[in-house]
Motif scaffolding. Structure first.
Motif, PDB file in Angstrom:
ATOM      1  N   PRO A 118       2.940   6.298  -8.006  1.00  0.00           N
ATOM      2  CA  PRO A 118       1.760   6.110  -8.868  1.00  0.00           C
ATOM      3  C   PRO A 118       2.120   5.314 -10.124  1.00  0.00           C
ATOM      4  O   PRO A 118       3.052   5.664 -10.842  1.00  0.00           O
ATOM      5  CB  PRO A 118       1.360   7.547  -9.219  1.00  0.00           C
ATOM      6  CG  PRO A 118       1.937   8.388  -8.116  1.00  0.00           C
ATOM      7  CD  PRO A 118       3.223   7.717  -7.731  1.00  0.00           C
TER       8      PRO A 118
ATOM      9  N   THR B 293      -9.386   1.465  -2.757  1.00  0.00           N
ATOM     10  CA  THR B 293      -8.446   2.237  -1.969  1.00  0.00           C
ATOM     11  C   THR B 293      -8.174   3.548  -2.697  1.00  0.00           C
ATOM     12  O   THR B 293      -8.683   3.794  -3.783  1.00  0.00           O
ATOM     13  CB  THR B 293      -7.113   1.484  -1.805  1.00  0.00           C
ATOM     14  OG1 THR B 293      -6.452   1.476  -3.080  1.00  0.00           O
ATOM     15  CG2 THR B 293      -7.326   0.066  -1.342  1.00  0.00           C
ATOM     16  N   ARG B 294      -7.336   4.374  -2.107  1.00  0.00           N
ATOM     17  CA  ARG B 294      -6.958   5.623  -2.760  1.00  0.00           C
ATOM     18  C   ARG B 294      -6.184   5.350  -4.042  1.00  0.00           C
ATOM     19  O   ARG B 294      -6.096   6.194  -4.919  1.00  0.00           O
ATOM     20  CB  ARG B 294      -6.059   6.442  -1.828  1.00  0.00           C
ATOM     21  CG  ARG B 294      -6.797   7.093  -0.648  1.00  0.00           C
ATOM     22  CD  ARG B 294      -5.811   7.813   0.252  1.00  0.00           C
ATOM     23  NE  ARG B 294      -4.939   8.673  -0.540  1.00  0.00           N
ATOM     24  CZ  ARG B 294      -3.689   8.958  -0.200  1.00  0.00           C
ATOM     25  NH1 ARG B 294      -3.170   8.426   0.883  1.00  0.00           N
ATOM     26  NH2 ARG B 294      -2.962   9.757  -0.945  1.00  0.00           N
ATOM     27  N   THR B 295      -5.605   4.146  -4.143  1.00  0.00           N
ATOM     28  CA  THR B 295      -4.696   3.879  -5.251  1.00  0.00           C
ATOM     29  C   THR B 295      -5.284   3.011  -6.343  1.00  0.00           C
ATOM     30  O   THR B 295      -5.206   3.352  -7.511  1.00  0.00           O
ATOM     31  CB  THR B 295      -3.415   3.202  -4.715  1.00  0.00           C
ATOM     32  OG1 THR B 295      -3.806   2.084  -3.912  1.00  0.00           O
ATOM     33  CG2 THR B 295      -2.598   4.155  -3.881  1.00  0.00           C
ATOM     34  N   LYS B 296      -5.894   1.891  -5.982  1.00  0.00           N
ATOM     35  CA  LYS B 296      -6.287   0.910  -6.988  1.00  0.00           C
ATOM     36  C   LYS B 296      -7.568   0.186  -6.583  1.00  0.00           C
ATOM     37  O   LYS B 296      -7.974   0.203  -5.422  1.00  0.00           O
ATOM     38  CB  LYS B 296      -5.184  -0.145  -7.172  1.00  0.00           C
ATOM     39  CG  LYS B 296      -3.839   0.405  -7.650  1.00  0.00           C
ATOM     40  CD  LYS B 296      -3.866   0.789  -9.109  1.00  0.00           C
ATOM     41  CE  LYS B 296      -2.505   1.320  -9.564  1.00  0.00           C
ATOM     42  NZ  LYS B 296      -2.513   1.722 -10.973  1.00  0.00           N
TER      43      LYS B 296
ATOM     44  N   LEU C  12       2.478   1.807  -3.488  1.00  0.00           N
ATOM     45  CA  LEU C  12       1.589   2.329  -4.517  1.00  0.00           C
ATOM     46  C   LEU C  12       1.206   3.775  -4.253  1.00  0.00           C
ATOM     47  O   LEU C  12       0.979   4.550  -5.187  1.00  0.00           O
ATOM     48  CB  LEU C  12       0.340   1.459  -4.628  1.00  0.00           C
ATOM     49  CG  LEU C  12       0.556   0.062  -5.208  1.00  0.00           C
ATOM     50  CD1 LEU C  12      -0.756  -0.706  -5.243  1.00  0.00           C
ATOM     51  CD2 LEU C  12       1.159   0.127  -6.605  1.00  0.00           C
ATOM     52  N   GLU C  13       1.123   4.169  -2.991  1.00  0.00           N
ATOM     53  CA  GLU C  13       0.827   5.557  -2.679  1.00  0.00           C
ATOM     54  C   GLU C  13       2.015   6.465  -2.998  1.00  0.00           C
ATOM     55  O   GLU C  13       1.836   7.602  -3.427  1.00  0.00           O
ATOM     56  CB  GLU C  13       0.420   5.689  -1.210  1.00  0.00           C
ATOM     57  CG  GLU C  13      -0.937   5.066  -0.901  1.00  0.00           C
ATOM     58  CD  GLU C  13      -1.306   5.120   0.564  1.00  0.00           C
ATOM     59  OE1 GLU C  13      -0.409   5.411   1.388  1.00  0.00           O
ATOM     60  OE2 GLU C  13      -2.486   4.872   0.894  1.00  0.00           O
ATOM     61  N   ALA C  14       3.233   5.925  -2.826  1.00  0.00           N
ATOM     62  CA  ALA C  14       4.432   6.722  -3.093  1.00  0.00           C
ATOM     63  C   ALA C  14       4.850   6.686  -4.557  1.00  0.00           C
ATOM     64  O   ALA C  14       5.577   7.574  -5.022  1.00  0.00           O
ATOM     65  CB  ALA C  14       5.589   6.224  -2.218  1.00  0.00           C
TER      66      ALA C  14
ATOM     67  N   ARG D  88       0.838  -1.199   0.000  1.00  0.00           N
ATOM     68  CA  ARG D  88       0.000   0.000   0.000  1.00  0.00           C
ATOM     69  C   ARG D  88       0.874   1.251   0.000  1.00  0.00           C
ATOM     70  O   ARG D  88       0.627   2.204  -0.764  1.00  0.00           O
ATOM     71  CB  ARG D  88      -0.927  -0.012   1.221  1.00  0.00           C
ATOM     72  CG  ARG D  88      -1.919   1.138   1.249  1.00  0.00           C
ATOM     73  CD  ARG D  88      -2.704   1.111   2.560  1.00  0.00           C
ATOM     74  NE  ARG D  88      -3.472  -0.110   2.686  1.00  0.00           N
ATOM     75  CZ  ARG D  88      -4.701  -0.261   2.217  1.00  0.00           C
ATOM     76  NH1 ARG D  88      -5.282   0.739   1.566  1.00  0.00           N
ATOM     77  NH2 ARG D  88      -5.351  -1.397   2.384  1.00  0.00           N
ATOM     78  N   LYS D  89       1.899   1.257   0.850  1.00  0.00           N
ATOM     79  CA  LYS D  89       2.804   2.417   0.910  1.00  0.00           C
ATOM     80  C   LYS D  89       3.508   2.623  -0.426  1.00  0.00           C
ATOM     81  O   LYS D  89       3.682   3.757  -0.882  1.00  0.00           O
ATOM     82  CB  LYS D  89       3.834   2.211   2.022  1.00  0.00           C
ATOM     83  CG  LYS D  89       3.259   2.199   3.426  1.00  0.00           C
ATOM     84  CD  LYS D  89       4.340   1.889   4.452  1.00  0.00           C
ATOM     85  CE  LYS D  89       3.772   1.778   5.848  1.00  0.00           C
ATOM     86  NZ  LYS D  89       4.809   1.381   6.837  1.00  0.00           N
TER      87      LYS D  89
ATOM     88  N   ASP E  84      -2.226  -6.627   1.735  1.00  0.00           N
ATOM     89  CA  ASP E  84      -2.734  -5.262   1.866  1.00  0.00           C
ATOM     90  C   ASP E  84      -4.083  -5.024   1.206  1.00  0.00           C
ATOM     91  O   ASP E  84      -4.845  -4.152   1.634  1.00  0.00           O
ATOM     92  CB  ASP E  84      -1.717  -4.267   1.310  1.00  0.00           C
ATOM     93  CG  ASP E  84      -0.465  -4.180   2.173  1.00  0.00           C
ATOM     94  OD1 ASP E  84      -0.306  -5.032   3.073  1.00  0.00           O
ATOM     95  OD2 ASP E  84       0.354  -3.271   1.947  1.00  0.00           O
TER      96      ASP E  84
END
Length: 337
Positions: A94, A119-122, A90-92, A87-88, A107
């Motif tokens: 993109p 999630t915020r990412t995917k 993918l957030e860091a 998760r960290k 995750d």
């Protein structure tokens, strides 16, 4: 290959976290995959080193080096990082929308619906082919199941499909030392693990949540406890699980149910004969033994925690996502002896 998914001759793959056990297995599989080229293997701690400096059995197989930087000229990205780190990452970092992501951590496995985890990412689809094959084929991002979760779910899904999980589920399962990961801890040193057995996380193993999620996908009213006792084994790889429930289902009908459920699933096989770990270690297979004792239905489930329980299943998911032969790169020889 489905030109609508991947139009090139070979799928270009990147691996993040290539120095660990699952990363090493991913390398071994993809180096021998007929439809894949490895574009890069990322490892901050080993950047610049040959992969065979870490995975010494790959000496003579490849001259690949670990990279410190990411590359985006790929089709599929495998995340072989620790729990919480995907998760960290993918957030860091993109990831371009056209790159498919397969995460081997926990995750993104849990969701509020069968379709995936927002999630915020995917948006991730739960990657158990025997449960979600059609959804995986259409998925852009997949959360690869856990090793114990895969072993136990494959033992229980046929019963859930018919609403037959109506009593407490009892499970005892033993996993090899590679299930603990490559970082040393007091319980993973050879001197402690050898000639030893121990219980850990009794009744509260983290994989219970995803197991319950999948069972409810097939049997929405499932509300029985899963009493799970995991053991640390004194061997390197593999999981053997014994699962039993109370049921009036005759053995012949149970075997028929299991055979029919897995009839079109190439890596899961059902028998009434005794099974053992050496039949499946170093393969992407799961073997299930189904037997009846009085009113108890016993299911023995065995698989390799690093292959069908991790990297092998991730490659299986990649094959489905990219329109490849589901067995490509996974026709492996069991240890046997």
């Amino acid at each position: 290959m489905d030109a609508g998914n991947i139009s090139r001759t070979k799928v270009r793959a990147g691996i993040v976290g290539g120095a660990g056990y699952t990363g090493g297995e991913m390398l071994r599989l993809l180096l021998n995959h007929p439809d894949v080229d490895i574009s890069f293997v990322h490892s901050t701690s080993n950047a610049g080193n040959h992969v065979y400096d870490v995975h010494t059995d790959l000496f003579g197989e490849t001259d690949l080096k670990f990279a410190a930087e990411l590359a985006y000229n790929i089709d599929v990205l495998f995340l072989c990082v620790g729990h919480g780190d995907a998760r960290k990452f993918l957030e860091a970092n993109p990831i371009p929308a056209d790159i498919k992501v397969i995460d081997l951590s926990q995750d993104f496995r849990l969701s509020n619906s069968p379709e995936g985890h927002k999630t915020r990412t995917k948006l991730f689809t739960y990657g158990l082919p025997e449960l979600n094959r059609d959804a995986i084929k259409e998925a852009h991002n997949v959360a690869n199941p856990g090793c114990f979760a895969t072993c136990l779910q494959l033992g229980l899904l046929p019963l859930a499909s018919k609403g037959l999980l109506n009593s407490e589920v009892h499970v005892t399962a033993t996993t090899g030392s590679t299930g603990a990961g490559q970082s040393l801890s007091p319980t993973s040193h050879f001197t402690w693990r050898n000639d030893n057995l121990s219980v850990y996380k009794a009744f509260e193993h983290q994989h219970l949540n995803e197991i319950g999620q999948s069972l409810k996908q097939l049997q929405p009213d499932f509300n029985q406890p899963i009493s799970f006792i995991p053991y640390r084994g004194d061997f390197t790889r593999g999981i053997i699980a014994s699962i039993y429930i109370d049921t009036d289902l005759p053995e012949a009908q149970a075997l028929k149910l299991y055979h029919e459920f897995y009839d079109k699933h190439t890596f899961t096989h059902v028998t009434s004969h005794n099974i053992d770990l050496k039949q499946i270690v170093n393969t992407n297979k799961c073997f299930l033994q189904v037997k009846k004792y009085g009113n108890k239905l016993l299911i023995i489930s065995v698989l390799d925690n690093l292959l069908k329980g991790a990297s092998g299943q991730a490659v299986q998911n990649m094959n489905l996502m990219c329109g490849l032969d589901e067995k490509a790169g996974l026709k492996l020889k069991a240890v046997a002896f």
